[in-house]
Structure formats: structure tokens, C-alpha cells
Design an enzyme around this catalytic site. Structure first.
Site, short mmCIF file in Angstrom:
data_model
loop_
_atom_site.label_atom_id
_atom_site.label_comp_id
_atom_site.label_asym_id
_atom_site.label_seq_id
_atom_site.Cartn_x
_atom_site.Cartn_y
_atom_site.Cartn_z
N ASP A 115 59.19 52.99 53.67
CA ASP A 115 58.13 53.23 54.65
C ASP A 115 57.70 54.69 54.60
O ASP A 115 57.31 55.28 55.62
CB ASP A 115 58.53 52.83 56.08
N LYS A 153 50.75 41.50 54.31
CA LYS A 153 51.37 42.30 55.37
C LYS A 153 50.66 42.06 56.70
O LYS A 153 49.44 42.23 56.80
CB LYS A 153 51.28 43.78 55.00
O1 DOR Z 1 55.29 55.44 61.11
C1 DOR Z 1 54.54 54.67 60.53
N1 DOR Z 1 53.56 55.10 59.71
N2 DOR Z 1 54.68 53.35 60.72
C2 DOR Z 1 53.80 52.46 60.25
O2 DOR Z 1 53.97 51.29 60.49
C3 DOR Z 1 52.62 52.89 59.49
C4 DOR Z 1 52.83 54.21 58.89
C5 DOR Z 1 51.56 54.84 58.38
O3 DOR Z 1 50.78 54.15 57.73
O4 DOR Z 1 51.36 56.03 58.62
ZN ZN Z 2 54.83 51.10 56.81
#
Ligand code: DOR
Ligand code: ZN
Length: 336
Positions: free
Chosen positions: A240, A95
Site C-alpha cells: 500500500d 478493486k
Molecule cells: O492511506 C492510503 N492512501 N490509503 C488508501 O486506501 C489510498 C492511499 C492513496 O491512494 O493515497
Molecule cells: Zn491502497
């Protein structure tokens, strides 16, 4: 009518570590067959030992659940071919985060010079290790993803055999890029299929909807919905799901991330039905596309969803989920 989903996969998931891991991992492991686990811990997952130890912590936490954590490494341009060869069997992808672009990405990449990246990306390409990218520049927040599309294209062109996954896409520009390069793929989240910036900041500020990349315009959401609902073969579900404690979200400096994992299947079933998309397409979006793209042979699972109201809990162990306290049309009936 009940919907049976076979072998659901979440191809972008944040499980964290410690107490948070214990809170959230069982929630994904119950209904999903597997998930691609993000490496942005503090410190990030950067060695073979880190990968193995983190995987074991996840497996310990989920006990007897049938669930595969597909592990990832945090991209470094210094990874050598021999290192990648050695770690290959322990990981499903690498990643890449641009430096400082989101939660725990300070050690990310600060430039996309092709010659500098060539040794690592050629080795990944030869070893068939997919590259997942958080595609945002440091520009104006609404333009960051669209501005990143030329970088996706440059990488896709210079490394035609490298599988590149545009993670959590939020714009019509990224959707359009999908069909321009054979080696570009994408994950799409539940929340970006449901909300726009108006939901986040158009009325009272809603911190639990704040994430990176930020939700965009109605026409962007439409473009995402179109490819998800038709189960475009190059897109797959990646939640996500990014849990943060309530205090970190309801704070003057709100942490980015929407926690969707425990309600994702129920909400996706409702979303597909309301938009007139078939259960077959939902099945492809939630599993088959990912299996083909990543060449996975996941643990078989069947999740039966029935049209019974499900009131989304206010919180799961101090983490407020997406759509908390609202009523969804589908409940999880059984998991076999
Ligand atoms: O909103 C997000 N939270 N976007 C990301 O890319 C990482 C993630 C996190 O790890 O909290
Ligand atoms: Zn993410």
C-alpha cells in the site's frame, strides 16, 4: 548472513501517474518482480482502454526493468458480464472502494446491497476475477475496519466462489475473519506491522505515518505480526505504498498514505529477523503465497540483502519515505 529473496511481489501498490509515476515506478521495478497496481487515479481506471493505456505508461516509465504491472479496474456495480469477459485478460483483479473512504474514492460504492451487486459479482466469480476490497465503513475512525468485517462475511457467504481479498488489514478482527471463510484472503503492509496509532499521534503528529486505514492498537499489530511472521497461507505482502508530495503530507489537511516501496524489502528482512522468523517464511510472505493465491507466473528475480547498514534517504524526488533518515540493518546488495 545474507538473505536471498526470490521474485518479490507487492500485491497492493499505488504508482500514480505523470511525474509521480516517473519518480516512484522505477523504485518498485528495480527490486520487485511485479505488483498489483491500484486504479484510484483521477479519473479512476474504469475501462479496458484505461487499463491498457495506464499499463503502457507504466511500462514506458520503467524502461528495461523486468517488472510486471498486474492491473486492476475500479469497481462499479454496473460492470456487465460481457464487459468483464472482454477486459478479463488485461486485469488481475477489480478493486472496490466504499465511496469517499480514502484518496480518490469518490466514485466508489455507496451501499452493499447483495441483490444490487449480484450480477457483477456473480460474473466476476464465474470468470475467476478476484475482488480486492478497501474494507472500512464511514463510522468512527478506529472502528471502521472492524465494522466492515460483517460486510466481508456477507459477501464471502453469498459469493462462495468469489475470491475476496481484504486489503491492508489492520485489526485482529480481520485476522480472525480469515479462517472463517475459505474465500477470504488478505494483504498486510509493512507499516501496519511496525506502527500503532501511538506512533502516528501519540506524541508530535507524524504526517508521514498517516494513512487509511489508520494504524490501530498494539494488540492489532500483534495479531498482524503473528500471521505475517508465520506466513499464514492466506496472507501476502501488499505495501500500500502511497506516495504524496511532501507539501501534501506536511499540510493542515494531510493526505493519507505511507510511501514504503523503496525500503520495504530491507525493512521486512530486519523485522522478520528481529522477531525470530525464518527467511523461508519471509519468502512465502513476499512471493509464494501471492503466487498461489493469484495463480501468477511472475518474472524470476533474485534480490540479495546483506547485513550492511542502509540509511533511508530523506526523500525520493520530493516524496518522504517511511523510516526516512533512520538506519536499517539490511541493504540491497544485488538484484539478478
Ligand atoms: O492511506 C492510503 N492512501 N490509503 C488508501 O486506501 C489510498 C492511499 C492513496 O491512494 O493515497
Ligand atoms: Zn491502497
Amino acid at each position: 548472513m545474507p538473505i536471498s529473496l526470490h521474485t518479490p511481489l507487492d500485491m497492493h501498490l499505488h504508482l500514480r501517474d505523470g511525474d509521480m509515476l516517473k519518480t516512484v515506478a522505477p523504485l518498485s521495478a528495480r527490486t520487485f518482480s511485479g505488483a498489483l497496481i491500484m486504479p484510484n487515479l483521477v479519473p479512476p481506471i474504469e475501462s479496458k482502454e484505461d487499463v491498457i493505456r495506464y499499463k503502457n505508461r507504466i511500462l514506458e516509465t520503467i524502461g528495461n526493468e523486468q517488472f510486471t504491472p498486474y492491473m486492476t479496474l475500479f469497481f462499479k456495480p454496473t460492470y456487465s458480464r460481457s464487459f468483464l469477459e472482454e477486459v478479463r485478460d488485461e486485469i488481475t483483479a477489480v478493486k472496490l472502494y466504499p465511496a469517499g473512504i480514502t484518496t480518490n474514492s469518490e466514485g466508489g460504492l455507496s451501499g452493499f446491497d447483495i441483490d444490487e451487486l449480484r450480477p457483477t459479482l456473480e460474473a466476476m466469480s464465474d470468470l475467476e476475477i478476484p475482488l480486492c476490497i478497501h474494507g472500512e465503513t464511514g463510522g468512527f475512525v478506529m472502528d471502521r475496519e472492524a465494522e466492515f468485517v460483517p460486510i466481508y462475511e456477507k459477501l464471502a457467504k453469498h459469493f462462495p466462489n468469489l475470491m475476496i481479498i481484504m486489503e491492508h488489514i489492520t485489526t485482529k478482527e480481520s485476522v480472525e475473519a480469515l479462517d472463517r471463510f475459505e474465500n477470504l484472503y488478505a494483504t498486510i503492509t509493512l507499516h501496519h506491522l511496525m506502527i500503532t496509532l501511538d506512533d502516528v499521534a501519540g506524541g508530535m503528529l507524524r504526517p508521514h505515518l498517516f494513512c487509511k486505514p489508520i494504524a490501530k492498537r498494539p494488540e492489532d499489530r500483534e495479531a498482524l505480526l503473528k500471521v505475517a511472521l508465520k506466513a499464514h497461507p492466506k496472507v501476502m505482502f501488499g505495501s500500500d505504498s502511497a506516495p504524496h508530495p511532501r507539501e501534501a503530507k506536511e499540510s493542515p489537511g494531510c493526505a493519507a498514505g505511507v510511501f514504503t516501496a523503496p525500503i520495504a524489502l530491507q525493512a521486512l528482512a530486519e523485522l522478520f529477523k528481529k522477531n525470530g522468523a525464518s527467511a523461508e517464511n519471509l519468502q512465502k510472505f513476499i512471493s509464494q503465497n501471492a503466487q498461489k493465491i493469484y495463480n501468477l507466473k511472475p518474472i524470476q528475480k533474485e534480490v540479495v540483502l546483506t547485513e550492511e547498514h542502509f540509511i533511508v534517504p530523506k526523500s525520493y524526488g520530493g516524496v518522504v519515505p517511511f523510516l526516512s533518515e533512520t538506519t536499517l540493518d539490511y541493504s540491497i546488495h544485488t538484484v539478478i
